[in-house]
Design a protein around this motif. Structure first.
Motif, PDB file in Angstrom:
ATOM      1  N   MET A   1      28.847  33.034  36.867  1.00  0.00           N
ATOM      2  CA  MET A   1      27.525  33.310  36.306  1.00  0.00           C
ATOM      3  C   MET A   1      27.642  34.161  35.050  1.00  0.00           C
ATOM      4  N   ILE A   2      26.578  34.175  34.269  1.00  0.00           N
ATOM      5  CA  ILE A   2      26.501  34.990  33.064  1.00  0.00           C
ATOM      6  C   ILE A   2      25.640  36.208  33.402  1.00  0.00           C
ATOM      7  N   ILE A   3      26.171  37.403  33.090  1.00  0.00           N
ATOM      8  CA  ILE A   3      25.503  38.647  33.481  1.00  0.00           C
ATOM      9  C   ILE A   3      25.409  39.611  32.293  1.00  0.00           C
ATOM     10  N   LYS A   4      24.732  40.726  32.506  1.00  0.00           N
ATOM     11  CA  LYS A   4      24.681  41.819  31.539  1.00  0.00           C
ATOM     12  C   LYS A   4      26.054  42.482  31.515  1.00  0.00           C
ATOM     13  N   CYS A   5      26.597  42.731  30.329  1.00  0.00           N
ATOM     14  CA  CYS A   5      27.910  43.365  30.225  1.00  0.00           C
ATOM     15  C   CYS A   5      27.835  44.809  30.706  1.00  0.00           C
ATOM     16  N   PRO A   6      28.700  45.210  31.638  1.00  0.00           N
ATOM     17  CA  PRO A   6      28.681  46.588  32.126  1.00  0.00           C
ATOM     18  C   PRO A   6      29.178  47.593  31.082  1.00  0.00           C
ATOM     19  N   ALA A   7      29.845  47.112  30.029  1.00  0.00           N
ATOM     20  CA  ALA A   7      30.368  48.025  29.001  1.00  0.00           C
ATOM     21  C   ALA A   7      29.389  48.193  27.839  1.00  0.00           C
ATOM     22  N   CYS A   8      28.986  47.078  27.212  1.00  0.00           N
ATOM     23  CA  CYS A   8      28.130  47.188  26.018  1.00  0.00           C
ATOM     24  C   CYS A   8      26.648  47.037  26.336  1.00  0.00           C
ATOM     25  N   GLY A   9      26.311  46.558  27.527  1.00  0.00           N
ATOM     26  CA  GLY A   9      24.919  46.471  27.953  1.00  0.00           C
ATOM     27  C   GLY A   9      24.134  45.281  27.426  1.00  0.00           C
ATOM     28  N   ILE A  10      24.795  44.369  26.724  1.00  0.00           N
ATOM     29  CA  ILE A  10      24.096  43.201  26.195  1.00  0.00           C
ATOM     30  C   ILE A  10      23.814  42.226  27.340  1.00  0.00           C
ATOM     31  N   GLU A  11      22.565  41.790  27.421  1.00  0.00           N
ATOM     32  CA  GLU A  11      22.132  40.872  28.478  1.00  0.00           C
ATOM     33  C   GLU A  11      22.696  39.473  28.263  1.00  0.00           C
ATOM     34  N   ASN A  12      22.971  38.777  29.356  1.00  0.00           N
ATOM     35  CA  ASN A  12      23.341  37.356  29.354  1.00  0.00           C
ATOM     36  C   ASN A  12      24.495  37.004  28.418  1.00  0.00           C
ATOM     37  N   VAL A  13      25.550  37.829  28.443  1.00  0.00           N
ATOM     38  CA  VAL A  13      26.688  37.539  27.570  1.00  0.00           C
ATOM     39  C   VAL A  13      28.025  37.553  28.331  1.00  0.00           C
ATOM     40  N   ALA A  14      28.135  38.389  29.334  1.00  0.00           N
ATOM     41  CA  ALA A  14      29.409  38.519  30.045  1.00  0.00           C
ATOM     42  C   ALA A  14      29.532  37.443  31.125  1.00  0.00           C
ATOM     43  N   LYS A  15      30.728  36.889  31.241  1.00  0.00           N
ATOM     44  CA  LYS A  15      30.989  35.858  32.246  1.00  0.00           C
ATOM     45  C   LYS A  15      31.606  36.526  33.472  1.00  0.00           C
ATOM     46  N   SER A  16      30.991  36.302  34.633  1.00  0.00           N
ATOM     47  CA  SER A  16      31.487  36.826  35.895  1.00  0.00           C
ATOM     48  C   SER A  16      31.969  35.656  36.736  1.00  0.00           C
ATOM     49  N   ILE A  17      33.233  35.725  37.164  1.00  0.00           N
ATOM     50  CA  ILE A  17      33.814  34.660  37.975  1.00  0.00           C
ATOM     51  C   ILE A  17      34.322  35.271  39.273  1.00  0.00           C
ATOM     52  N   MET A  18      33.941  34.674  40.381  1.00  0.00           N
ATOM     53  CA  MET A  18      34.448  35.093  41.690  1.00  0.00           C
ATOM     54  C   MET A  18      35.026  33.866  42.381  1.00  0.00           C
ATOM     55  N   LYS A  19      36.273  34.007  42.839  1.00  0.00           N
ATOM     56  CA  LYS A  19      36.943  32.912  43.537  1.00  0.00           C
ATOM     57  C   LYS A  19      37.481  33.426  44.852  1.00  0.00           C
ATOM     58  N   GLU A  20      37.249  32.674  45.906  1.00  0.00           N
ATOM     59  CA  GLU A  20      37.883  32.972  47.182  1.00  0.00           C
ATOM     60  C   GLU A  20      39.149  32.133  47.240  1.00  0.00           C
ATOM     61  N   ILE A  21      40.284  32.802  47.460  1.00  0.00           N
ATOM     62  CA  ILE A  21      41.584  32.138  47.405  1.00  0.00           C
ATOM     63  C   ILE A  21      42.373  32.464  48.668  1.00  0.00           C
ATOM     64  N   GLU A  22      43.109  31.508  49.132  1.00  0.00           N
ATOM     65  CA  GLU A  22      44.040  31.720  50.247  1.00  0.00           C
ATOM     66  C   GLU A  22      45.427  31.905  49.637  1.00  0.00           C
ATOM     67  N   ILE A  23      46.032  33.073  49.833  1.00  0.00           N
ATOM     68  CA  ILE A  23      47.367  33.344  49.300  1.00  0.00           C
ATOM     69  C   ILE A  23      48.366  33.247  50.451  1.00  0.00           C
ATOM     70  N   PRO A  24      49.386  32.386  50.318  1.00  0.00           N
ATOM     71  CA  PRO A  24      50.394  32.271  51.383  1.00  0.00           C
ATOM     72  C   PRO A  24      51.019  33.627  51.709  1.00  0.00           C
ATOM     73  N   HIS A  25      51.287  33.869  52.972  1.00  0.00           N
ATOM     74  CA  HIS A  25      51.886  35.108  53.483  1.00  0.00           C
ATOM     75  C   HIS A  25      50.949  36.305  53.372  1.00  0.00           C
ATOM     76  N   PHE A  26      49.715  36.090  52.960  1.00  0.00           N
ATOM     77  CA  PHE A  26      48.816  37.214  52.733  1.00  0.00           C
ATOM     78  C   PHE A  26      47.444  36.997  53.360  1.00  0.00           C
ATOM     79  N   GLY A  27      46.826  35.862  53.107  1.00  0.00           N
ATOM     80  CA  GLY A  27      45.500  35.591  53.654  1.00  0.00           C
ATOM     81  C   GLY A  27      44.470  35.383  52.566  1.00  0.00           C
ATOM     82  N   LYS A  28      43.200  35.470  52.951  1.00  0.00           N
ATOM     83  CA  LYS A  28      42.094  35.222  52.022  1.00  0.00           C
ATOM     84  C   LYS A  28      41.811  36.453  51.177  1.00  0.00           C
ATOM     85  N   VAL A  29      41.576  36.209  49.881  1.00  0.00           N
ATOM     86  CA  VAL A  29      41.203  37.265  48.949  1.00  0.00           C
ATOM     87  C   VAL A  29      40.046  36.775  48.096  1.00  0.00           C
TER      88      VAL A  29
END
Length: 193
Positions: free
Chosen positions: A9-37
């Motif tokens: 999603m596109i969000i407000k930048c937590p550093a410069c405060g500009i609306e609708n400019v920062a890209k936020s990516i969240m991925k759920e990943i399974e890492i071998p020998h470790f589990g879900k992150v």
């Protein structure tokens, strides 16, 4: 790594405060020998802000991971959770988790590079002769290890067992209760009185 879910999603930048400019990516990943992150990244093309983190989604028993650093283990995969303490006693370096701690996946050489960067920052903060000499000796020791010269011990203490060193040579131990009680987690706690 198996990628399971992607949320972008596109969000407000937590550093410069500009609306609708920062890209936020969240991925759920399974890492071998470790589990879900959950891997999170925020990038702002406007100001250049970038923040990434890896958050373990599974909690395990507290664990102490120990491996010898040598020329044959430099490429060994290391997963450090945001709550883990990392140290190399022979070099005299230790990183404890704080409120802004980030988890990451790297290798032993990458861990050495992270310690190297921290020591270089300390060189700029302290200008007394003793601190300068200590920092230079520490940097020299790290450089030698990165070149594959000598040995040292990498220790990861994780109160939530979310870290890992992916190697047959890793020793995984229980953390004694007294040591576990004194470990920092990076999380704030409010106690009722």
């Amino acid at each position: 790594m198996n990628e399971e879910e992607l949320n972008e999603m596109i969000i407000k930048c937590p550093a410069c405060g500009i609306e609708n400019v920062a890209k936020s990516i969240m991925k759920e990943i399974e890492i071998p020998h470790f589990g879900k992150v959950l891997e999170t990244t925020i990038q702002c093309p406007s100001c250049g802000f970038k923040h990434s983190d890896i958050i373990a989604l599974e909690q395990n028993d507290p664990a102490k991971y120990v491996i010898e650093i040598n020329k044959n283990t430099l490429s060994t995969r290391v997963v450090r959770s945001q709550s883990a303490t990392v140290s190399i006693p022979e070099v005299g370096v230790k990183v404890e988790p704080g409120p802004k701690s980030e988890g990451y996946v790297t290798n032993i050489e990458g861990m050495l590079t992270r310690f190297e960067s921290a020591v270089k920052k300390a060189l700029n903060l302290f200008d007394d002769e003793k601190s300068q000499n200590n920092a230079k000796n520490t940097l020299n020791h790290i450089h030698e290890l990165k070149k594959g010269n000598g040995t040292a011990t990498l220790i990861i203490l994780d109160p939530f067992g979310q870290s890992n060193i992916v190697s047959e040579n890793v020793e995984i131990l229980e953390i004694p209760d007294e040591e576990l009680h004194n470990l920092k987690t990076g999380f704030s706690h409010i106690e009722d009185k």
